[in-house]
Design a protein around this motif. Structure first.
Motif, PDB file in Angstrom:
ATOM      1  N   UNK A   2     -35.249  99.208  82.058  1.00 15.47           N
ATOM      2  CA  UNK A   2     -34.397  99.505  80.907  1.00 15.47           C
ATOM      3  C   UNK A   2     -34.903  98.755  79.680  1.00 15.47           C
ATOM      4  N   UNK A   3     -34.612  99.353  78.546  1.00 12.85           N
ATOM      5  CA  UNK A   3     -34.879  98.687  77.279  1.00 12.85           C
ATOM      6  C   UNK A   3     -33.519  98.292  76.725  1.00 12.85           C
ATOM      7  N   UNK A   4     -33.269  96.975  76.698  1.00 13.57           N
ATOM      8  CA  UNK A   4     -31.926  96.496  76.380  1.00 13.57           C
ATOM      9  C   UNK A   4     -31.866  96.109  74.903  1.00 13.57           C
ATOM     10  N   UNK A   5     -30.867  96.668  74.236  1.00 11.02           N
ATOM     11  CA  UNK A   5     -30.657  96.371  72.824  1.00 11.02           C
ATOM     12  C   UNK A   5     -29.308  95.693  72.662  1.00 11.02           C
ATOM     13  N   UNK A   6     -29.323  94.540  71.990  1.00  6.76           N
ATOM     14  CA  UNK A   6     -28.073  93.936  71.573  1.00  6.76           C
ATOM     15  C   UNK A   6     -27.858  94.282  70.107  1.00  6.76           C
ATOM     16  N   UNK A   7     -26.766  94.956  69.803  1.00  4.04           N
ATOM     17  CA  UNK A   7     -26.579  95.440  68.431  1.00  4.04           C
ATOM     18  C   UNK A   7     -25.244  94.992  67.856  1.00  4.04           C
ATOM     19  N   UNK A   8     -25.190  94.944  66.493  1.00  2.95           N
ATOM     20  CA  UNK A   8     -23.917  94.706  65.806  1.00  2.95           C
ATOM     21  C   UNK A   8     -23.217  96.056  65.752  1.00  2.95           C
ATOM     22  N   UNK A   9     -22.216  96.222  66.630  1.00  4.78           N
ATOM     23  CA  UNK A   9     -21.647  97.550  66.891  1.00  4.78           C
ATOM     24  C   UNK A   9     -21.225  98.288  65.621  1.00  4.78           C
ATOM     25  N   UNK A  10     -20.552  97.591  64.705  1.00  6.14           N
ATOM     26  CA  UNK A  10     -20.038  98.279  63.517  1.00  6.14           C
ATOM     27  C   UNK A  10     -21.163  98.593  62.528  1.00  6.14           C
ATOM     28  N   UNK A  11     -21.987  97.598  62.239  1.00  2.21           N
ATOM     29  CA  UNK A  11     -23.052  97.784  61.230  1.00  2.21           C
ATOM     30  C   UNK A  11     -24.126  98.760  61.706  1.00  2.21           C
ATOM     31  N   UNK A  12     -24.315  98.816  63.013  1.00  2.00           N
ATOM     32  CA  UNK A  12     -25.373  99.668  63.556  1.00  2.00           C
ATOM     33  C   UNK A  12     -25.149 101.134  63.167  1.00  2.00           C
ATOM     34  N   UNK A  13     -23.900 101.517  63.031  1.00  6.98           N
ATOM     35  CA  UNK A  13     -23.574 102.892  62.639  1.00  6.98           C
ATOM     36  C   UNK A  13     -24.181 103.249  61.273  1.00  6.98           C
ATOM     37  N   UNK A  14     -24.352 102.229  60.416  1.00  2.00           N
ATOM     38  CA  UNK A  14     -24.845 102.459  59.059  1.00  2.00           C
ATOM     39  C   UNK A  14     -26.357 102.615  59.001  1.00  2.00           C
ATOM     40  N   UNK A  15     -27.021 102.180  60.045  1.00  2.00           N
ATOM     41  CA  UNK A  15     -28.474 102.140  59.954  1.00  2.00           C
ATOM     42  C   UNK A  15     -29.164 103.063  60.952  1.00  2.00           C
ATOM     43  N   UNK A  16     -28.517 103.389  62.061  1.00  2.00           N
ATOM     44  CA  UNK A  16     -29.141 104.260  63.055  1.00  2.00           C
ATOM     45  C   UNK A  16     -28.181 105.359  63.478  1.00  2.00           C
ATOM     46  N   UNK A  17     -28.746 106.333  64.161  1.00  2.00           N
ATOM     47  CA  UNK A  17     -27.925 107.455  64.616  1.00  2.00           C
ATOM     48  C   UNK A  17     -27.433 107.270  66.047  1.00  2.00           C
ATOM     49  N   UNK A  18     -27.667 106.081  66.619  1.00  2.00           N
ATOM     50  CA  UNK A  18     -27.368 105.877  68.039  1.00  2.00           C
ATOM     51  C   UNK A  18     -25.917 106.214  68.371  1.00  2.00           C
ATOM     52  N   UNK A  19     -24.993 105.734  67.532  1.00  2.00           N
ATOM     53  CA  UNK A  19     -23.570 105.983  67.810  1.00  2.00           C
ATOM     54  C   UNK A  19     -23.273 107.474  67.820  1.00  2.00           C
ATOM     55  N   UNK A  20     -23.991 108.199  66.974  1.00  2.00           N
ATOM     56  CA  UNK A  20     -23.769 109.639  66.879  1.00  2.00           C
ATOM     57  C   UNK A  20     -24.246 110.402  68.099  1.00  2.00           C
ATOM     58  N   UNK A  21     -25.128 109.779  68.875  1.00  2.00           N
ATOM     59  CA  UNK A  21     -25.657 110.454  70.076  1.00  2.00           C
ATOM     60  C   UNK A  21     -24.734 110.321  71.283  1.00  2.00           C
ATOM     61  N   UNK A  22     -23.679 109.533  71.153  1.00  2.00           N
ATOM     62  CA  UNK A  22     -22.771 109.346  72.292  1.00  2.00           C
ATOM     63  C   UNK A  22     -21.977 110.637  72.489  1.00  2.00           C
ATOM     64  N   UNK A  23     -22.247 111.309  73.583  1.00  2.00           N
ATOM     65  CA  UNK A  23     -21.573 112.595  73.839  1.00  2.00           C
ATOM     66  C   UNK A  23     -20.502 112.469  74.924  1.00  2.00           C
ATOM     67  N   UNK A  24     -20.619 111.402  75.703  1.00  2.00           N
ATOM     68  CA  UNK A  24     -19.576 111.143  76.705  1.00  2.00           C
ATOM     69  C   UNK A  24     -19.106 109.709  76.518  1.00  2.00           C
ATOM     70  N   UNK A  25     -17.768 109.492  76.544  1.00  2.09           N
ATOM     71  CA  UNK A  25     -17.251 108.153  76.346  1.00  2.09           C
ATOM     72  C   UNK A  25     -17.237 107.799  74.875  1.00  2.09           C
ATOM     73  N   UNK A  26     -17.496 106.528  74.570  1.00  3.54           N
ATOM     74  CA  UNK A  26     -17.425 106.076  73.176  1.00  3.54           C
ATOM     75  C   UNK A  26     -18.511 105.052  72.887  1.00  3.54           C
ATOM     76  N   UNK A  27     -18.661 104.785  71.598  1.00  2.02           N
ATOM     77  CA  UNK A  27     -19.601 103.757  71.132  1.00  2.02           C
ATOM     78  C   UNK A  27     -18.991 102.388  71.381  1.00  2.02           C
ATOM     79  N   UNK A  28     -19.790 101.357  71.248  1.00  5.61           N
ATOM     80  CA  UNK A  28     -19.315  99.990  71.498  1.00  5.61           C
ATOM     81  C   UNK A  28     -18.271  99.565  70.472  1.00  5.61           C
ATOM     82  N   UNK A  29     -17.333  98.717  70.920  1.00  5.99           N
ATOM     83  CA  UNK A  29     -16.377  98.115  70.000  1.00  5.99           C
ATOM     84  C   UNK A  29     -16.711  96.626  69.886  1.00  5.99           C
ATOM     85  N   UNK A  30     -16.511  96.032  68.714  1.00  7.27           N
ATOM     86  CA  UNK A  30     -16.932  94.638  68.510  1.00  7.27           C
ATOM     87  C   UNK A  30     -16.327  93.658  69.517  1.00  7.27           C
TER      88      UNK A  30
END
Lengths: 408, 227
Positions: free
Chosen positions: A114-142
């Motif tokens: 695995x490639x493990x990423x530790x991210x700032x859950x809220x700010x990450x939404x502003x810089x990458x599309x990762x949160x938008x790719x979540x199709x099942x469940x939800x994105x991380x909460x702080x």
């Protein structure tokens, strides 16, 4: 000069059907070329944009050598100081901190790299599309420190779903192996194999604690205003962070794939451009040679009247240029108009969505003709016109008036 | 001093295995203001001589001075400039540039000589009137008869005030009435304005108008008569 343009223009319409057909062939070729270039430019903008916004950002700051070694020992110990130092530099739209490490993900039934990423859950939404790719469940909460978002492919390999437990294991900065339990909160479907099959995303604070990094991070990821500002921004950052033991890498330094796609598309466009120009040249050359042959006696007459060879040469070149530029301009406007029309509406190619997402492309393409492409197309038409005009012009210029006057 | 001084002009070309002598030691002096007709059968050498006098063709040997210029020592571009500034041509047919009007055809040579637009158009109109084509200024060649086209060619040849007008079979494609009118016009301009004409023709009406008749045969001048 005016007389050459006047003569050239009128000579073209001596045989209106022939000239119109040649101009129409030119227009169709140029329209296709212009539209293709606009498609290509739109694609490339999408690929580059999606690539940068999916994960890498436009620029990343690491401890020197980290991108090569990927070892946690090479980290940015005081990211806040770095952020403070670059605060206010023009061209930075957004930045986030990350921890990135390669490791192992395990479940009750299976395990895999695995490639493990530790991210700032809220700010990450502003810089990458990762949160938008979540199709099942939800994105991380702080405040959800044990949550993990997995790539759908990785989840399949681990045979886990939403709410299941996953153990992540990685080598920490002192070389020891550390592991931690997480619970699956969301599944990513990006279409990009590297993301879906490898990514495990956890909160930054948790990653720092688990991996013994304190406040340290491995990446400071920057989103610039646009791609054109990336190079100057890199220079400004390098200046501001000189002597800090850091590396500042552009999106295409980190992963050259998108750049290679862009270069490949560029080369492909050049090849198509060359083929279209060659076909068009052959057509124009044929028309001009026919026209020259019909007017040999007229050229002889002009020579007898005292028109110099160089003047005949220029006259024929102008005539060719007029024909080519007329057809090219019509074609360019047609192709450009078509590109503009589809640019605002988009071309839906969602039936190829799976293949497209692999290349960071959206299923809807928006043609977008760039200034460089316009220059390339019109420049090629101009050079093509000159090239097509040279042979008939040279033939006209070397005609001996006395020989030409004998022609009937 | 003669306007044209040709001495020993010879020109040969190969036709299969044999050498054809198009011109064979032709010498001719033409004074200013002459109206010379080169007569003779087809192949006698009159067009070849005319082309040489106009700097369109070069002899194998001999010398040629026209209006004080040694034509044979000139480069291609110098000969073009010489024709532009000193000569006017009238050919048998296809004399005009198809895409230009009568006025533009006449004015074209003046434009090549650098004359300002208003002046050259006025001069073109004056010469078209002189050859009886007032009202035809805006017609293109395909909107005029053969005779009218030849008149435009004469107007063009004369508009630039040349030292010499060379005409090659100017009446060959015209009916006898139109041909006679054209020759009368040329003769009138010769007499009234002193313009020198050298015309190659086997048309009896042209030959009858000659003030100097040069008869050629097999590339040689066999007779020269002052009329």
């Amino acid at each position: 000069m005016l007389i050459y343009l006047q003569l050239g223009w009128r000579n073209l319409w001596l045989h209106p059907v022939r000239s119109a057909l040649t101009a129409a062939a030119l227009a169709v070729g140029m329209a296709a070329l212009t539209f293709l270039s606009a498609m290509n430019d739109g694609w490339m903008q999408q690929i580059k944009g999606n690539f940068a916004l999916t994960l890498t950002g436009h620029l990343q700051i690491h401890a020197a050598g980290f991108e090569q070694s990927r070892k946690l020992a090479q980290h940015i110990a005081e990211p806040d100081a770095i952020v403070q130092r670059i605060d206010g530099i023009a061209g930075i739209r957004q930045l986030v901190r990350r921890v990135r490490v390669s490791g192992l993900a395990s479940s009750a039934g299976s395990n895999g790299g695995a490639l493990i990423y530790g991210v700032e859950a809220a700010d990450e939404r502003e810089i990458s599309r990762l949160a938008g790719f979540v199709q099942q469940g939800r994105w991380l909460l702080p405040d959800d420190v044990r949550g993990v978002v997995l790539g759908a492919g990785l989840a399949d390999r681990l045979h886990v779903g939403l709410g299941d437990k996953v153990v992540l294991m990685a080598s920490v900065s002192n070389g020891d192996i550390a592991s931690e339990v997480f619970r699956v909160r969301g599944l990513l479907h990006s279409g990009v194999m590297d993301i879906d099959d490898l990514l495990a995303i956890i909160p930054l604070r948790m990653a720092q604690q688990w991996l013994g990094l304190g406040d340290a991070v491995t990446d400071i990821v920057i989103r610039a205003d646009d791609f054109d500002t990336v190079d100057p921004l890199q220079q400004r950052l390098a200046q501001a962070l000189q002597g800090q033991g850091l590396e500042i890498l552009r999106w295409n330094d980190i992963d050259p794939m998108a750049q290679q796609w862009a270069d490949f598309a560029d080369a492909y466009t050049w090849v198509v451009l060359l083929i279209v120009i060659l076909v068009v040249l052959a057509e124009v050359l044929n028309t001009m040679l026919m026209s020259l042959h019909e007017r040999i006696r007229e050229f002889g007459l002009m020579g007898a009247m005292g028109v110099r060879s160089s003047q005949l040469f220029v006259m024929v070149v102008w005539e060719t240029m007029l024909l080519v530029m007329l057809g090219s301009l019509i074609g360019f406007l047609l192709g450009g108009g078509l590109a503009w029309w589809y640019g605002s509406r988009g071309i839906d190619l969602s039936q190829f969505a799976v293949a497209f997402s692999f290349m960071y492309m959206d299923p809807v393409i928006h043609p977008a003709l760039q200034a460089a492409s316009c220059l390339r197309i019109l420049g090629a038409a101009l050079i093509g016109a000159l090239a097509a005009g040279l042979i008939p012009a040279w033939k006209a210029a070397r005609l001996e008036p006395v020989e030409a006057l004998r022609e009937l | 001093m003669a306007l044209i001084r040709a001495d020993g002009l010879s020109k040969g070309y190969r036709s299969g295995d044999s050498l054809v002598r198009a011109l064979d030691g032709v010498s001719l002096d033409v004074p200013q203001g002459a109206f010379v007709v080169l007569a003779g059968r087809s192949g006698s050498g009159k067009t070849t001589l005319l082309n040489m006098l106009g700097g369109l063709d070069r002899p194998d040997s001999g010398s040629l001075v026209v209006a004080g210029h040694d034509v044979l020592r000139m480069s291609r571009d110098e000969r073009a400039a010489f024709r532009l500034h000193h000569l006017g041509f009238v050919f048998q047919a296809y004399n005009l540039i198809r895409v230009l009007t009568a006025r533009e055809n006449v004015a074209y040579v003046l434009q090549l000589r650098g004359m300002e637009k208003r002046q050259r158009l006025a001069l073109a109109d004056r010469w078209l009137a002189e050859v009886g084509l007032q009202g035809f200024e805006h017609r293109r060649p395909d909107q005029m008869s053969g005779g009218q086209q030849q008149r435009v060619a004469v107007a063009r040849a004369l508009a630039a005030s040349p030292d010499l007008v060379l005409a090659d079979e100017p009446t060959a494609n015209l009916d006898s009435h139109t041909g006679a009118n054209l020759i009368a016009l040329m003769r009138h301009l010769n007499e009234q304005q002193g313009i020198t004409f050298v015309t190659a023709s086997h048309d009896p009406s042209v030959i009858a108008a000659a003030r100097t008749l040069v008869t050629m045969q097999d590339g040689k001048i066999v007779d020269l008569r002052e009329g």
